[in-house]
Design an enzyme around this catalytic site. Structure first.
Site, PDB file in Angstrom:
ATOM      1  N   MET A 218       0.845  -1.199   0.000  1.00  0.00           N
ATOM      2  CA  MET A 218       0.000   0.000   0.000  1.00  0.00           C
ATOM      3  C   MET A 218       0.873   1.239   0.000  1.00  0.00           C
ATOM      4  O   MET A 218       1.723   1.403   0.879  1.00  0.00           O
ATOM      5  CB  MET A 218      -0.903   0.024   1.238  1.00  0.00           C
ATOM      6  CG  MET A 218      -1.978  -1.039   1.228  1.00  0.00           C
ATOM      7  SD  MET A 218      -2.922  -1.025   2.770  1.00  0.00           S
ATOM      8  CE  MET A 218      -1.746  -1.797   3.889  1.00  0.00           C
TER       9      MET A 218
ATOM     10  N   GLN B 221       8.085  -4.475  -2.967  1.00  0.00           N
ATOM     11  CA  GLN B 221       7.369  -4.450  -4.236  1.00  0.00           C
ATOM     12  C   GLN B 221       8.048  -3.457  -5.174  1.00  0.00           C
ATOM     13  O   GLN B 221       8.172  -2.269  -4.858  1.00  0.00           O
ATOM     14  CB  GLN B 221       5.905  -4.048  -4.058  1.00  0.00           C
ATOM     15  CG  GLN B 221       5.137  -4.240  -5.370  1.00  0.00           C
ATOM     16  CD  GLN B 221       3.753  -3.621  -5.342  1.00  0.00           C
ATOM     17  OE1 GLN B 221       3.617  -2.420  -5.189  1.00  0.00           O
ATOM     18  NE2 GLN B 221       2.733  -4.440  -5.515  1.00  0.00           N
TER      19      GLN B 221
ATOM     20  N   HIS C 288       5.307  -5.367  -9.431  1.00  0.00           N
ATOM     21  CA  HIS C 288       3.958  -4.795  -9.518  1.00  0.00           C
ATOM     22  C   HIS C 288       3.511  -4.832 -10.972  1.00  0.00           C
ATOM     23  O   HIS C 288       3.793  -3.931 -11.760  1.00  0.00           O
ATOM     24  CB  HIS C 288       3.974  -3.356  -8.994  1.00  0.00           C
ATOM     25  CG  HIS C 288       2.617  -2.839  -8.612  1.00  0.00           C
ATOM     26  ND1 HIS C 288       1.440  -3.457  -8.988  1.00  0.00           N
ATOM     27  CD2 HIS C 288       2.242  -1.756  -7.878  1.00  0.00           C
ATOM     28  CE1 HIS C 288       0.412  -2.777  -8.504  1.00  0.00           C
ATOM     29  NE2 HIS C 288       0.867  -1.740  -7.813  1.00  0.00           N
ATOM     30  N   GLY C 289       2.807  -5.907 -11.311  1.00  0.00           N
ATOM     31  CA  GLY C 289       2.263  -6.051 -12.661  1.00  0.00           C
ATOM     32  C   GLY C 289       0.786  -5.723 -12.716  1.00  0.00           C
ATOM     33  O   GLY C 289       0.082  -6.177 -13.620  1.00  0.00           O
ATOM     34  N   ALA C 290       0.314  -4.927 -11.742  1.00  0.00           N
ATOM     35  CA  ALA C 290      -1.111  -4.647 -11.588  1.00  0.00           C
ATOM     36  C   ALA C 290      -1.381  -3.146 -11.620  1.00  0.00           C
ATOM     37  O   ALA C 290      -0.475  -2.325 -11.779  1.00  0.00           O
ATOM     38  CB  ALA C 290      -1.590  -5.256 -10.261  1.00  0.00           C
TER      39      ALA C 290
ATOM     40  N   TYR D 139       0.213   0.222 -13.839  1.00  0.00           N
ATOM     41  CA  TYR D 139       1.579   0.756 -13.891  1.00  0.00           C
ATOM     42  C   TYR D 139       2.344   0.122 -15.053  1.00  0.00           C
ATOM     43  O   TYR D 139       1.777  -0.570 -15.877  1.00  0.00           O
ATOM     44  CB  TYR D 139       2.257   0.585 -12.525  1.00  0.00           C
ATOM     45  CG  TYR D 139       1.507   1.339 -11.457  1.00  0.00           C
ATOM     46  CD1 TYR D 139       1.381   2.731 -11.535  1.00  0.00           C
ATOM     47  CD2 TYR D 139       0.841   0.683 -10.429  1.00  0.00           C
ATOM     48  CE1 TYR D 139       0.643   3.441 -10.596  1.00  0.00           C
ATOM     49  CE2 TYR D 139       0.099   1.389  -9.493  1.00  0.00           C
ATOM     50  CZ  TYR D 139       0.004   2.766  -9.581  1.00  0.00           C
ATOM     51  OH  TYR D 139      -0.745   3.470  -8.662  1.00  0.00           O
TER      52      TYR D 139
ATOM     53  N   GLY E 227     -10.672  -7.595  -0.501  1.00  0.00           N
ATOM     54  CA  GLY E 227     -11.836  -7.510   0.361  1.00  0.00           C
ATOM     55  C   GLY E 227     -12.113  -8.740   1.196  1.00  0.00           C
ATOM     56  O   GLY E 227     -13.267  -9.002   1.567  1.00  0.00           O
TER      57      GLY E 227
END
Length: 362
Positions: free
Chosen positions: A29, A102, A179-181, A184, A299
Site C-alpha cells: 500500500m 514491491q 507490480h504487474g497490476a 503501472y 476484500g
C-alpha cells in the site's frame, strides 16, 4: 498445496524455502512517507508494528528515477535507499516476519514534479492517461503525455529492475514482488489500448507479454527464482486501463510462462475478476496452471480467507486497508476483536499521524 492437513490462516508455511509463521500477508500500500524517496526510521517503525503477519509486501518502490511517479514514494536504486531499506528489513526480522519489496515502475502514471531532475515519464506508447495526480509543489496536476520507450529504454529498464532486485537482497529483504497490476508500467505493456507498439513488444498477446516476462526472467536470474513474486489485477480498470478482448488468454499465457520460470508466487487482486464469470474462471485457471504459491487479495474477511485456504483456492491471503489502522490485525481476527477504522485523510501525508499512531488493542 498442503492439503493433507487442514490449512488455515494461522498455519505456518515452510514451502519453497519461505518459512512463514502464518498465512496472512500484509498487502502493498502506497503511504508516501519516504521524503526524498529514501526509506526512513518512521517507515521502519510502521512495518515493524505490523510484523505479526507472516509476510509483509512493502509499498511500491521504484527501480529507477523514471519510475518515481508519485510524491514521496521510495526507490531502491541508490546506496542511500539501500541503507534505508536495511533498517526496515532489520526491524521486521526482529519481530519474526518476512518482508518482500514491491518493485513498482509507474510508467505513464507519473508527474515530473514528483520526480528527480533528469528523469522522464516513459510508457510503451505516447498515450496519455486520463486523470490528475498530487504534487507537493503545485497540488493536483493533470497527468502528462509520456515519452514512448525506445528499444534502448526497454533494455535499460529491464536492467534497472534486475539491479533493484540485487539491491533488495543486499539490503537484507527476503525477496521482491513485481507490480504487474493497477495500471503501472508492466501492465501498460499488456493492454493493447495503452501499448500500440508495432515492434516485438506490441501487437499480439505474446509480444505484449514479452516485456513482463523479460523483467521476471532477468530478476529470477539476478537473485534466484525462489525470491520472486508478481502481482496481477486482471479485469481491473484502475489508472485508465480499458477492457480489451483477450484478457483471459493474456493472463493464462503469462501464468503458464511463470510456471516454466518457476517463480515463488503469483499474487492476484481478484476484486474485479470475481465480478465476471470469465474472471472467476481465470482465477481458477491460474490455480490450475501455477504450482507454486498463490496469494489472493481483495476484500477478504477472516472467515472468507479461511474458506479460501481450506478449499485450496489459495496458499496465502493478503489484506490491505485493515492493516493501516490495525497494526495488530492478525491478533484481532484471531481473537474476533473489533477493527479500528482508518483515517483516510492521512493515508498519503508525510508524518506519523495516521501512520504509526494507531494503537494496538488493549
Amino acid at each position: 498445496m498442503e492439503n493433507q492437513t487442514k490449512t488455515h490462516l494461522f498455519s505456518p508455511l515452510s514451502q519453497h524455502g519461505l518459512g512463514l509463521k502464518n498465512r496472512i500477508v500484509m498487502a502493498p500500500m502506497t503511504r508516501s512517507r519516504a521524503v526524498g524517496s529514501v526509506p526512513n526510521a518512521l517507515m521502519a517503525t510502521y512495518y515493524a508494528q505490523r510484523a505479526s503477519s507472516g509476510l509483509i509486501i512493502t509499498e511500491g518502490t521504484s527501480p529507477s528515477p523514471d519510475g518515481l511517479g508519485y510524491a514521496r514514494i521510495p526507490g531502491i536504486f541508490n546506496e542511500e535507499q539501500v541503507k534505508g531499506w536495511e533498517k526496515v528489513a532489520d526491524a521486521v526480522h526482529l519481530k519474526g516476519s518476512k518482508i518482500f519489496v514491491q518493485l513498482m515502475h509507474t510508467g505513464r502514471i507519473a508527474h515530473p514534479e514528483n520526480m528527480p531532475e533528469g528523469s522522464r515519464v516513459i510508457a510503451p506508447a505516447a498515450i496519455k492517461a486520463k486523470g490528475d495526480m498530487w504534487t507537493d509543489s503545485s497540488g493536483m496536476q493533470p497527468l502528462p503525455l509520456p515519452e514512448p520507450m525506445s528499444a534502448a529504454d526497454i533494455a535499460l529498464t529491464i536492467q534497472e529492475f534486475a539491479q533493484a532486485a540485487k539491491n533488495a537482497v543486499k539490503a537484507g529483504l527476503d525477496g521482491v514482488e513485481l507490480h504487474g497490476a493497477n495500471g503501472y508500467l508492466l501492465e501498460q505493456f499488456l493492454n493493447p489500448h495503452v501499448n500500440t507498439r508495432t515492434d516485438e513488444y506490441g501487437g499480439n498477446l505474446t509480444n505484449r507479454s514479452r516485456f513482463v516476462l523479460e523483467v521476471v526472467s532477468a530478476i529470477a536470474d539476478a537473485i534466484g527464482k525462489d525470491k520472486v513474486g508478481i502481482r496481477l489485477s486482471p479485469y481491473n480498470t484502475f489508472n485508465d486501463m480499458p477492457y480489451y478482448d483477450g484478457i483471459f488468454d493474456t493472463y493464462d499465457h503469462l501464468v503458464k510462462e511463470f510456471e516454466k520460470l518457476g517463480i515463488l508466487y503469483v499474487h492476484v487482486v481478484e476484486s474485479a475478476a470475481r465480478e465476471l464469470e470469465e474472471g472467476r474462471r481465470l482465477v481458477e485457471t491460474i490455480r490450475e496452471h501455477f504450482s507454486n504459491l498463490l496469494i489472493l487479495n481483495g476484500g477478504y474477511t477472516g472467515e472468507k480467507a479461511e474458506k479460501a485456504l481450506e478449499s485450496g483456492r489459495a496458499d496465502l491471503i493478503a489484506f490491505g486497508m485493515p492493516f493501516i489502522s490495525n497494526p495488530d490485525f492478525p491478533q484481532r481476527i484471531k481473537n474476533s476483536l473489533p477493527l479500528a477504522s482508518p483515517k483516510t485523510a492521512s493515508f498519503y501525508s508525510a508524518d506519523q499521524v495516521g501512520y504509526t499512531d494507531y494503537p494496538f488493542y488493549e
